[in-house]
Design an enzyme around this catalytic site. Sequence first.
Site, PDB file in Angstrom:
ATOM      1  N   SER A   1      -9.982  -1.397   6.845  1.00 13.97           N
ATOM      2  CA  SER A   1      -9.391  -1.269   5.663  1.00 13.97           C
ATOM      3  C   SER A   1      -8.374  -2.254   5.067  1.00 13.97           C
ATOM      4  CB  SER A   1      -8.623   0.174   5.594  1.00 13.97           C
ATOM      5  OG  SER A   1      -9.611   1.348   5.591  1.00 13.97           O
TER       6      SER A   1
ATOM      7  N   LYS B   1       0.722  -1.274  -0.261  1.00  9.89           N
ATOM      8  CA  LYS B   1      -0.063   0.040   0.041  1.00  9.89           C
ATOM      9  C   LYS B   1       0.755   1.190  -0.019  1.00  9.89           C
ATOM     10  CE  LYS B   1      -3.842   1.881   2.814  1.00  9.89           C
ATOM     11  NZ  LYS B   1      -4.757   1.457   3.840  1.00  9.89           N
TER      12      LYS B   1
ATOM     13  N   SER C   1      -9.703   2.104   2.471  1.00  9.73           N
ATOM     14  CA  SER C   1      -8.520   2.665   2.072  1.00  9.73           C
ATOM     15  C   SER C   1      -7.510   1.571   1.368  1.00  9.73           C
ATOM     16  CB  SER C   1      -7.871   3.245   3.244  1.00  9.73           C
ATOM     17  OG  SER C   1      -7.168   2.328   4.057  1.00  9.73           O
TER      18      SER C   1
END
Length: 468
Positions: free
Chosen positions: A179, A82, A155
């Site tokens: 998330s 991420k 997210s």
Amino acid sequence: MKDASLYYKSISDIGPLIAEKKLSPVEITEAMLNRISETDSMFQAYATVMGDRAMAQARAAENTIAQGNYIGPLHGVPVAVKDLCFTKDVRTMGGTRVLMENITDFDSTVVQNLYGAGAIILGKLNLTEGAMAGYNPDFQVPINPWGANLWSGASSSGSGVATAAGLCYGSLGSDTGGSIRFPSAACGIVGIKPTWGRVSRYGVLALAESLDHIGPMTRSVQDAGLMLQAIAGFDLNDPTSLSDPVPDMLEGIGDGIKGLRIGLDENYISEGTDPQVTASVLDGIKLLESLGALIVPIKMPSISDYMEAWGVLCASEALVAHEENYPSRRNDYGPWFQGWLDKGSAVTGVEYAKANNIRSSCKGLLNKVFEKIDVICCPTMTSPPFPITLEEMYGPKFLLENSEWGRFTVPFDFSGSPTISIPSGFNTDGLPLSIQFIGKHLSEQLLCRVGYTYERSINLNTLPPDVA
């Protein structure tokens, strides 16, 4: 071995092939980078592709393995992270315009640990702005491979999409209110939110430090255990990381669940939940009971007050995370996150203290629930992935007016409890459903065993439709 099935193999399948020199890290990395180049325009999962660096890592891995120095199941395996995780000399943007030129001269601990395990990092994955709910208009929204009009999760959406669409073999996400689990459920993959502190947050952009968790997102439970094994452990650079020894996450994974006490609150899992989601969880419970688990009725605490308290804590801590740029660059934030920071700036010390007390109460109530059980079972989301427009995801109000969105996730961010989310079937429209197991602190090894037992017994084909 360049057919489409290569992209969807598990880490557990790929690792032995690499170890036995039947598959080259160079070949597989090049194939994956080509796939990203050819298909990511459909999915928009990657914020930054680190192609040259990945190929250099692949060549180094291949040379090391050729010399007889294979170091473990992630050696030579292409993964992604991420775009909150610092990577030396590569932008870490956090989905926000104010950090578009944020380049660090060091790697986050989780990236260091992946490198240490021999993994190859393909690149950085798109996310919502600041890791909250809405996207900055300057960034792309990852496209759910189960349907272009469907929500791809919160997210860590890029991590969910890339893993589900065969654009990496596993990824890292973060979870502050759900998330890791939401995109895992929405995209039909496995996600582990570890115990808070089990994985170092050093070098990871924060949303709310006292709630943030870093964990793996993969296409199988075994793969999630392998990735968690690589990134877990105490870190001198993160004083909040836990010093408890990290067990072998896969030890005993095939030993079954006979005698395991699974807590179930049927009202909790069904009230305000899509009936097909509830039915999927109840079917899972029956399956596990048939395999020897003991189903124990429990009463979950009401979460209505906790959701409001979570918002107070998260918004005010986000203000801390962005104090260098807010309010001085307020107008450079997108409408959703701008409003979230405004909310944080309005929180008083008294309100934060009250919210923190509510969090402590939630922890205590959940500890009480665990007194006579080993794990809790519930859905991950209240519904299957739902239709949503770009205007909603870029706009200022998505999720703010729905207090039910985190009823199965937020309590366990408050408590820091480890959880695992696993695909549990499909609804009548063919969309993925998910089941979640929550454990006591530091019980990730047990959760891997429960998840593996369930996964093997349900034996789903969770590849998205029309993949190639």
